[in-house]
Design a protein around this motif. Structure first.
Motif, PDB file in Angstrom:
ATOM      1  N   LEU A 100      15.829 -14.528   0.333  1.00 31.05           N
ATOM      2  CA  LEU A 100      15.700 -13.102   0.649  1.00 31.05           C
ATOM      3  C   LEU A 100      14.487 -12.505  -0.053  1.00 31.05           C
ATOM      4  O   LEU A 100      14.089 -12.965  -1.132  1.00 31.05           O
ATOM      5  CB  LEU A 100      16.955 -12.341   0.210  1.00 31.05           C
ATOM      6  CG  LEU A 100      18.275 -12.713   0.885  1.00 31.05           C
ATOM      7  CD1 LEU A 100      19.392 -11.829   0.344  1.00 31.05           C
ATOM      8  CD2 LEU A 100      18.172 -12.570   2.392  1.00 31.05           C
ATOM      9  N   PRO A 101      13.866 -11.464   0.534  1.00 30.81           N
ATOM     10  CA  PRO A 101      12.766 -10.788  -0.146  1.00 30.81           C
ATOM     11  C   PRO A 101      13.275 -10.042  -1.371  1.00 30.81           C
ATOM     12  O   PRO A 101      14.478  -9.766  -1.489  1.00 30.81           O
ATOM     13  CB  PRO A 101      12.235  -9.821   0.921  1.00 30.81           C
ATOM     14  CG  PRO A 101      13.409  -9.574   1.819  1.00 30.81           C
ATOM     15  CD  PRO A 101      14.181 -10.869   1.842  1.00 30.81           C
ATOM     16  N   ASP A 107      12.047  -6.887  -4.349  1.00 29.85           N
ATOM     17  CA  ASP A 107      11.109  -5.907  -4.887  1.00 29.85           C
ATOM     18  C   ASP A 107      11.121  -6.044  -6.406  1.00 29.85           C
ATOM     19  O   ASP A 107      12.052  -5.575  -7.078  1.00 29.85           O
ATOM     20  CB  ASP A 107      11.527  -4.500  -4.461  1.00 29.85           C
ATOM     21  CG  ASP A 107      10.533  -3.431  -4.874  1.00 29.85           C
ATOM     22  OD1 ASP A 107       9.861  -3.603  -5.909  1.00 29.85           O
ATOM     23  OD2 ASP A 107      10.438  -2.394  -4.173  1.00 29.85           O
ATOM     24  N   ASN A 130      15.200  -2.664   1.602  1.00 28.74           N
ATOM     25  CA  ASN A 130      16.079  -2.433   2.741  1.00 28.74           C
ATOM     26  C   ASN A 130      15.832  -1.046   3.316  1.00 28.74           C
ATOM     27  O   ASN A 130      15.260  -0.170   2.658  1.00 28.74           O
ATOM     28  CB  ASN A 130      17.540  -2.570   2.320  1.00 28.74           C
ATOM     29  CG  ASN A 130      17.965  -1.474   1.352  1.00 28.74           C
ATOM     30  OD1 ASN A 130      18.511  -0.438   1.750  1.00 28.74           O
ATOM     31  ND2 ASN A 130      17.709  -1.677   0.050  1.00 28.74           N
ATOM     32  N   VAL A 142      18.234  -5.367   5.354  1.00 30.86           N
ATOM     33  CA  VAL A 142      17.154  -5.983   4.592  1.00 30.86           C
ATOM     34  C   VAL A 142      15.860  -5.956   5.391  1.00 30.86           C
ATOM     35  O   VAL A 142      15.843  -6.242   6.596  1.00 30.86           O
ATOM     36  CB  VAL A 142      17.533  -7.428   4.196  1.00 30.86           C
ATOM     37  CG1 VAL A 142      16.347  -8.143   3.547  1.00 30.86           C
ATOM     38  CG2 VAL A 142      18.727  -7.411   3.253  1.00 30.86           C
ATOM     39  N   VAL A 143      14.779  -5.604   4.702  1.00 30.38           N
ATOM     40  CA  VAL A 143      13.464  -5.461   5.321  1.00 30.38           C
ATOM     41  C   VAL A 143      12.484  -6.404   4.632  1.00 30.38           C
ATOM     42  O   VAL A 143      12.465  -6.521   3.403  1.00 30.38           O
ATOM     43  CB  VAL A 143      12.951  -4.010   5.196  1.00 30.38           C
ATOM     44  CG1 VAL A 143      11.533  -3.898   5.737  1.00 30.38           C
ATOM     45  CG2 VAL A 143      13.873  -3.052   5.918  1.00 30.38           C
ATOM     46  N   ASP A 144      11.667  -7.099   5.408  1.00 25.65           N
ATOM     47  CA  ASP A 144      10.597  -7.923   4.857  1.00 25.65           C
ATOM     48  C   ASP A 144       9.457  -6.997   4.432  1.00 25.65           C
ATOM     49  O   ASP A 144       8.860  -6.324   5.283  1.00 25.65           O
ATOM     50  CB  ASP A 144      10.105  -8.925   5.908  1.00 25.65           C
ATOM     51  CG  ASP A 144       9.131  -9.937   5.327  1.00 25.65           C
ATOM     52  OD1 ASP A 144       8.333  -9.562   4.449  1.00 25.65           O
ATOM     53  OD2 ASP A 144       9.184 -11.106   5.742  1.00 25.65           O
ATOM     54  N   ASN A 164       6.479  -7.530   3.570  1.00 24.01           N
ATOM     55  CA  ASN A 164       5.142  -7.921   4.035  1.00 24.01           C
ATOM     56  C   ASN A 164       4.891  -7.487   5.469  1.00 24.01           C
ATOM     57  O   ASN A 164       3.766  -7.128   5.831  1.00 24.01           O
ATOM     58  CB  ASN A 164       4.970  -9.437   3.913  1.00 24.01           C
ATOM     59  CG  ASN A 164       5.037  -9.909   2.479  1.00 24.01           C
ATOM     60  OD1 ASN A 164       4.489  -9.268   1.576  1.00 24.01           O
ATOM     61  ND2 ASN A 164       5.715 -11.028   2.244  1.00 24.01           N
ATOM     62  N   THR A 165       5.926  -7.501   6.298  1.00 25.63           N
ATOM     63  CA  THR A 165       5.759  -7.174   7.715  1.00 25.63           C
ATOM     64  C   THR A 165       6.419  -5.855   8.104  1.00 25.63           C
ATOM     65  O   THR A 165       6.095  -5.286   9.151  1.00 25.63           O
ATOM     66  CB  THR A 165       6.351  -8.296   8.592  1.00 25.63           C
ATOM     67  OG1 THR A 165       7.774  -8.356   8.372  1.00 25.63           O
ATOM     68  CG2 THR A 165       5.730  -9.648   8.226  1.00 25.63           C
ATOM     69  N   GLU A 200       9.396  -5.665   9.006  1.00 24.34           N
ATOM     70  CA  GLU A 200      10.427  -5.994   9.989  1.00 24.34           C
ATOM     71  C   GLU A 200      11.772  -6.212   9.300  1.00 24.34           C
ATOM     72  O   GLU A 200      11.849  -6.721   8.178  1.00 24.34           O
ATOM     73  CB  GLU A 200      10.044  -7.252  10.771  1.00 24.34           C
ATOM     74  CG  GLU A 200       8.791  -7.081  11.617  1.00 24.34           C
ATOM     75  CD  GLU A 200       8.460  -8.354  12.388  1.00 24.34           C
ATOM     76  OE1 GLU A 200       9.171  -9.372  12.173  1.00 24.34           O
ATOM     77  OE2 GLU A 200       7.517  -8.328  13.191  1.00 24.34           O
ATOM     78  N   THR A 201      12.842  -5.823   9.990  1.00 20.78           N
ATOM     79  CA  THR A 201      14.185  -6.018   9.447  1.00 20.78           C
ATOM     80  C   THR A 201      14.623  -7.464   9.645  1.00 20.78           C
ATOM     81  O   THR A 201      14.205  -8.117  10.604  1.00 20.78           O
ATOM     82  CB  THR A 201      15.193  -5.085  10.117  1.00 20.78           C
ATOM     83  OG1 THR A 201      15.175  -5.307  11.530  1.00 20.78           O
ATOM     84  CG2 THR A 201      14.849  -3.630   9.829  1.00 20.78           C
ATOM     85  N   ARG A 202      15.460  -7.931   8.729  1.00 20.99           N
ATOM     86  CA  ARG A 202      16.043  -9.273   8.833  1.00 20.99           C
ATOM     87  C   ARG A 202      17.325  -9.184   9.655  1.00 20.99           C
ATOM     88  O   ARG A 202      18.289  -8.531   9.241  1.00 20.99           O
ATOM     89  CB  ARG A 202      16.354  -9.821   7.447  1.00 20.99           C
ATOM     90  CG  ARG A 202      15.122 -10.146   6.607  1.00 20.99           C
ATOM     91  CD  ARG A 202      14.491 -11.461   7.057  1.00 20.99           C
ATOM     92  NE  ARG A 202      13.434 -11.886   6.149  1.00 20.99           N
ATOM     93  CZ  ARG A 202      13.608 -12.724   5.132  1.00 20.99           C
ATOM     94  NH1 ARG A 202      14.810 -13.214   4.876  1.00 20.99           N
ATOM     95  NH2 ARG A 202      12.593 -13.067   4.368  1.00 20.99           N
TER      96      ARG A 202
END
Length: 565
Positions: free
Chosen positions: A439-440, A442, A450, A455-457, A459-460, A462-464
């Motif tokens: 998982l990413p 911070d 998130n 959960v949000v990446d 770097n992009t 985008e949501t997981r």
């Protein structure tokens, strides 16, 4: 007679929905809720119906008629009333807007299958929300690396706060529902991977808390005798990771850095009469060590003045009630900033004026004859922990309160420093989460990034798909036990919206495959019945000793009771 909410309030807002006249605030929909120290009952609108006092509504028995208040709790009548004196809260007497719970049955074949990693308050609140959503066919699998559930309620709440621990009654009702399965003693990232969880579930919610301590980054921080609050709290609460710690309690003075609720908990435990602690569920090894403790004074150090201390007003009132066992005194330099002038500071813990008033009352108390004392020292920051082979003292820098151009309060360091001799320093300056494999993370905030729990990446952006968080790993270490309910509702709402709109991926494998995998990877894992066997043994041992329970503090002992009772 109006009812009053007292110190044991869990803040989970179960009482809000049953109140027929909307007199309990702040509700989860109101802006004050995220910062609330506790909930409050408006004496002007309470009709004394008693709906909020049922054990199913208030699991910690915090709501009582004003006629039942004791000398220790009488101040809560004033605390409840003062909350509504603020002109910004006049709208709270209007009709409540109920939270809509839509039909989230979705269109997938078979039940929605959700894994929850962790079994503390935020995990249990998420499971409760999932299993009480109308029209939803759901199966919930709860994983915890320990053989015991309930997280910080068992291992974080102070042993002399047994009412707060009663919050587990709500969790027990959730655990007894059909479709809820516990896998205790199973660590995600060690016994099962994140990808394997996703292969067996539509969604995974991580509720793993914030188990790491923040560091001070000052000289001497790692000297023997400088310990973290996590280690000390886990030790006296019987956490298996901390039972082998040894703390030198021979010193006469201990210093606690930080003045949040955990700091006050530690100060109480270090100074309370051992006969009183023997009536709690404190770990046996800690009780024995405290019986031989030489500590006579605990100094609790905070950076700001009393109005803006990190602890809540109820916790301070509870500390003030220990008049026969412990003398509580204040050490606070004069400040040029009047706290009453800065009540609009949204960074403060409201109501700041009452918090300062209680502190002033403590300061004006005559010296007592209690064998131990707690000194609340304000406007001081640690500069250096002193000692060669171990802690011998601490250097503190004095601060002064200042106001910036936006009428917000802050602190400014001065050139004045003081040295306190001590043999124990407890670092209680906050917590942060740890990364989870797959998982990413911070690093700066110590949370999994998130958006509304999904959960949000980073770097992009985008949501997981199918991956969510709740509790401290989602928002950081803030709030009390009940705060997790609103936090979990937000996360579950995001999950159910994804489910209803077909955005979740169906589980590739079923429950039977999951159970086989757990049994293969972790034969020692136990289910909820195994935990109940541990619970019954501890309670039976406690009954014989005149205590709530006698905790098993080692994992092997827990597994034996779970599997062979």
């Amino acid at each position: 007679m109006p009812h009053v909410i007292t110190q044991q309030c869990c803040n989970d807002a179960s009482c809000v929905s049953v109140c027929p006249v909307n007199c309990i605030h702040p509700t989860p929909e109101e802006p004050d809720y995220a910062r609330a120290e506790m909930l409050h009952i408006d004496p002007a609108t309470c009709i004394d119906c008693g709906a909020c006092t049922d054990v199913d509504v208030c699991p910690v028995d915090a709501i009582v008629p004003d006629s039942a208040l004791t000398p220790e709790t009488i101040r809560y009548a004033d605390l409840n009333a003062r909350f509504f004196d603020d002109s910004t809260r006049t709208q709270y007497r209007r009709e409540r807007v109920a939270r809509e719970r839509s039909d989230h049955s979705g269109s997938s074949v078979g039940p929605l299958c959700v894994a929850i990693v962790g079994s503390g308050p935020s995990a249990c609140c998420a499971a409760d929300e999932l299993t009480t959503t109308p029209g939803l066919d759901v199966e919930v699998h709860i994983f915890d690396r320990l053989p015991t559930p309930w997280g910080l309620v068992r291992y974080g709440v102070a042993p002399d706060h047994q009412h707060t621990k009663s919050a587990t009654r709500t969790f027990e009702r959730m655990a007894s529902r059909p479709g809820v399965f516990f896998h205790l003693g199973v660590e995600i990232g060690t016994h099962l991977t994140h990808d394997e969880l996703l292969a067996h579930h539509h969604a995974v919610i991580y509720a793993v808390g914030a188990p790491a301590d923040k560091r001070l980054d000052i000289p001497g921080e790692d000297l023997p005798g400088s310990v973290s609050a996590t280690d000390l709290v886990g030790w006296y609460n019987g956490h298996p990771d901390h039972t082998d710690h040894a703390f030198d309690l021979s010193t006469e003075r201990a210093v606690i850095l930080g003045n949040g609720n955990v700091a006050l908990d530690i100060a109480r435990i270090l100074t309370r009469d051992v006969k009183e602690l023997a009536r709690t569920d404190i770990a046996g090894h800690a009780l024995s060590a405290l019986a031989g403790s030489g500590i006579r004074e605990v100094v609790v150090v905070g950076r700001r003045d009393p109005a803006y201390a990190a602890y809540t007003t109820p916790e301070l009132l509870g500390l003030a009630g220990l008049t026969t066992e412990v003398e509580v005194t204040l050490d606070c330099p004069a400040t040029e900033v009047d706290p009453a002038e800065n009540d609009n500071d949204q960074t403060a813990c409201p109501p700041t004026t009452l918090k300062a008033q209680v502190a002033d009352e403590l300061a004006s108390r005559p010296a007592g004859s209690a064998p131990r004392r707690i000194v609340l020292r304000y406007l001081a920051s640690p500069v250096e922990i002193l000692g060669d082979d171990r802690v011998r003292g601490i250097r503190l820098r004095r601060n002064e309160m200042v106001a910036d151009g936006n009428d917000r309060s802050g602190i400014r360091p001065t050139k004045t420093t003081d040295v306190l001799e001590c043999g124990l320093v407890v670092r209680s300056v906050g917590y942060r989460g740890r990364p989870m494999p797959g998982l990413p993370f911070d690093i700066d905030r110590g949370i999994i990034p998130n958006h509304s729990g999904q959960v949000v990446d980073p770097n992009t952006g985008e949501t997981r798909t199918g991956v969510y968080v709740t509790g401290w790993i989602k928002r950081g270490p803030s709030g009390v036990i009940g705060t997790n309910k609103h936090c979990s509702i937000e996360t579950v709402t995001s999950l159910l919206d994804d489910h209803a709109n077909g955005r979740l991926t169906a589980a590739a494998r079923g429950s039977r495959s999951l159970l086989d995998l757990v049994r293969e990877r972790r034969p020692e894992s136990i289910d909820y019945e195994g935990w109940q066997a541990i619970d019954q043994f501890e309670r039976a041992a406690g009954k014989q000793a005149g205590r709530p329970r006698v905790k098993i503090v080692d994992i092997d002992g827990m597994l034996v009771r779970a599997q062979f009772s």
